[in-house]
Design a protein around this motif. Structure first.
Motif, PDB file in Angstrom:
ATOM      1  N   LEU A 204      49.770  29.771  41.860  1.00 24.68           N
ATOM      2  CA  LEU A 204      48.665  29.868  42.811  1.00 24.68           C
ATOM      3  C   LEU A 204      48.589  28.687  43.778  1.00 24.68           C
ATOM      4  N   LYS A 205      49.430  27.688  43.579  1.00 28.02           N
ATOM      5  CA  LYS A 205      49.374  26.479  44.420  1.00 28.02           C
ATOM      6  C   LYS A 205      49.654  26.766  45.885  1.00 28.02           C
ATOM      7  N   GLU A 206      50.646  27.550  46.161  1.00 20.66           N
ATOM      8  CA  GLU A 206      51.107  27.750  47.539  1.00 20.66           C
ATOM      9  C   GLU A 206      51.085  29.223  47.929  1.00 20.66           C
ATOM     10  N   ILE A 207      49.937  29.867  47.814  1.00 20.66           N
ATOM     11  CA  ILE A 207      49.846  31.277  48.186  1.00 20.66           C
ATOM     12  C   ILE A 207      49.961  31.395  49.696  1.00 20.66           C
ATOM     13  N   SER A 208      50.899  32.228  50.142  1.00 15.14           N
ATOM     14  CA  SER A 208      51.073  32.441  51.577  1.00 15.14           C
ATOM     15  C   SER A 208      50.111  33.525  52.057  1.00 15.14           C
ATOM     16  N   GLU A 209      49.920  33.586  53.356  1.00 17.44           N
ATOM     17  CA  GLU A 209      49.065  34.640  53.932  1.00 17.44           C
ATOM     18  C   GLU A 209      49.650  36.013  53.620  1.00 17.44           C
ATOM     19  N   ASP A 210      50.978  36.140  53.627  1.00 20.58           N
ATOM     20  CA  ASP A 210      51.622  37.421  53.278  1.00 20.58           C
ATOM     21  C   ASP A 210      51.313  37.815  51.840  1.00 20.58           C
ATOM     22  N   GLN A 211      51.367  36.850  50.929  1.00 24.65           N
ATOM     23  CA  GLN A 211      51.060  37.146  49.528  1.00 24.65           C
ATOM     24  C   GLN A 211      49.595  37.548  49.368  1.00 24.65           C
ATOM     25  N   LEU A 212      48.716  36.885  50.106  1.00 29.09           N
ATOM     26  CA  LEU A 212      47.305  37.266  50.066  1.00 29.09           C
ATOM     27  C   LEU A 212      47.132  38.714  50.507  1.00 29.09           C
ATOM     28  N   GLU A 213      47.768  39.076  51.613  1.00 24.52           N
ATOM     29  CA  GLU A 213      47.631  40.428  52.165  1.00 24.52           C
ATOM     30  C   GLU A 213      48.268  41.490  51.285  1.00 24.52           C
ATOM     31  N   GLU A 214      49.423  41.184  50.717  1.00 27.29           N
ATOM     32  CA  GLU A 214      50.180  42.188  49.962  1.00 27.29           C
ATOM     33  C   GLU A 214      49.759  42.316  48.504  1.00 27.29           C
ATOM     34  N   THR A 215      49.268  41.235  47.924  1.00 27.56           N
ATOM     35  CA  THR A 215      48.995  41.244  46.484  1.00 27.56           C
ATOM     36  C   THR A 215      47.538  40.984  46.131  1.00 27.56           C
ATOM     37  N   VAL A 216      47.017  39.863  46.580  1.00 30.41           N
ATOM     38  CA  VAL A 216      45.706  39.425  46.098  1.00 30.41           C
ATOM     39  C   VAL A 216      44.579  40.289  46.633  1.00 30.41           C
ATOM     40  N   ARG A 217      44.514  40.515  47.941  1.00 32.90           N
ATOM     41  CA  ARG A 217      43.418  41.316  48.506  1.00 32.90           C
ATOM     42  C   ARG A 217      43.401  42.751  47.954  1.00 32.90           C
ATOM     43  N   PRO A 218      44.542  43.446  47.937  1.00 37.00           N
ATOM     44  CA  PRO A 218      44.505  44.805  47.377  1.00 37.00           C
ATOM     45  C   PRO A 218      44.086  44.821  45.903  1.00 37.00           C
ATOM     46  N   TRP A 219      44.507  43.822  45.141  1.00 35.27           N
ATOM     47  CA  TRP A 219      44.134  43.766  43.728  1.00 35.27           C
ATOM     48  C   TRP A 219      42.629  43.565  43.586  1.00 35.27           C
ATOM     49  N   LEU A 220      42.080  42.690  44.420  1.00 35.40           N
ATOM     50  CA  LEU A 220      40.656  42.358  44.325  1.00 35.40           C
ATOM     51  C   LEU A 220      39.763  43.513  44.783  1.00 35.40           C
ATOM     52  N   THR A 221      40.194  44.253  45.771  1.00 36.74           N
ATOM     53  CA  THR A 221      39.329  45.278  46.357  1.00 36.74           C
ATOM     54  C   THR A 221      39.674  46.700  45.922  1.00 36.74           C
ATOM     55  N   ARG A 222      40.612  46.845  45.019  1.00 38.98           N
ATOM     56  CA  ARG A 222      40.995  48.200  44.584  1.00 38.98           C
ATOM     57  C   ARG A 222      39.851  48.859  43.829  1.00 38.98           C
ATOM     58  N   ARG A 223      39.774  50.136  43.974  1.00 36.22           N
ATOM     59  CA  ARG A 223      38.760  50.910  43.267  1.00 36.22           C
ATOM     60  C   ARG A 223      39.378  51.454  41.993  1.00 36.22           C
ATOM     61  N   PRO A 224      38.719  51.278  40.846  1.00 38.67           N
ATOM     62  CA  PRO A 224      39.258  51.850  39.611  1.00 38.67           C
ATOM     63  C   PRO A 224      39.209  53.370  39.689  1.00 38.67           C
ATOM     64  N   PRO A 225      40.111  54.022  38.975  1.00 43.71           N
ATOM     65  CA  PRO A 225      40.099  55.490  38.981  1.00 43.71           C
ATOM     66  C   PRO A 225      38.798  56.009  38.377  1.00 43.71           C
ATOM     67  N   THR A 226      38.295  57.092  38.946  1.00 43.43           N
ATOM     68  CA  THR A 226      37.088  57.703  38.391  1.00 43.43           C
ATOM     69  C   THR A 226      37.489  58.679  37.295  1.00 43.43           C
ATOM     70  N   PRO A 227      36.732  58.681  36.200  1.00 41.88           N
ATOM     71  CA  PRO A 227      37.085  59.551  35.063  1.00 41.88           C
ATOM     72  C   PRO A 227      36.895  61.012  35.377  1.00 41.88           C
TER      73      PRO A 227
END
Length: 179
Positions: free
Chosen positions: A156-179
């Motif tokens: 996590l020391k050197e997260i690039s803007e690309d990594q934020l866009e491709e990995t972190v933001r989608p992970w944080l804002t993803r919606r869990p599947p509805t049952p």
């Protein structure tokens, strides 16, 4: 911008200016690092007007950090992205002190718990996350903050803007599947 003509319109415009100034100040300095005087100065009003309109700094803080009740999924995602940017960027000294002391000082723990509880309630009120999902989101951001700034986790020391866009933001804002 045209000046409001009626007294009620001028009062509403002043209240809005104060709220926007408070949002900026709280965003830059946190709740404890923000003063009523600084909010008033930014809003270009007398400090007494801040209290007249909002009662107290804590009442104003509670309003300033709320997301609109009718927010869209995009609004929630944008908000979470802004919070993520703040927490992964440089931490202000007061935030660093609070996070560092929250496990050893009861007062710091209470302040952090109250702040995080408000953030959870705010996300849940926005209607796109349950209270549990909101708590997990808020906890994840806190975990990222601690891992990056205090434990200095190598990945996590050197997260690039690309990594934020491709990995972190989608992970944080993803919606869990509805049952």
């Amino acid at each position: 911008m045209d000046e409001p003509k009626t007294r009620a319109a001028r009062r509403a415009a002043t209240a809005q200016r104060i709220l926007e100034a408070a949002q900026a100040e709280f965003g830059e300095h946190g709740r404890d690092g923000t003063t009523v005087r600084a909010i008033a100065q930014r809003a270009k009003v007398d400090p007494s007007l801040v209290l007249q309109h909002y009662g107290s700094k804590n009442d104003l803080f509670a309003l300033a950090i709320q997301m609109p009740r009718e927010s869209s999924e995009d609004t929630v995602a944008d908000h979470l992205s802004e919070v993520l940017d703040l927490r992964l960027g440089g931490l202000p000294p007061e935030t660093r002190a609070l996070v560092r002391s929250m496990l050893t000082a009861p007062e710091a723990a209470r302040v952090m718990r109250d702040f995080l509880d408000e953030r959870v309630a705010n996300l849940a009120r926005a209607g796109h996350q349950s209270e549990l999902e909101a708590a997990l989101t808020v906890s994840s951001i806190l975990g990222l903050t601690i891992a990056r700034h205090f434990l200095e986790l190598e990945a996590l020391k050197e997260i690039s803007e690309d990594q934020l866009e491709e990995t972190v933001r989608p992970w944080l804002t993803r919606r869990p599947p509805t049952p």
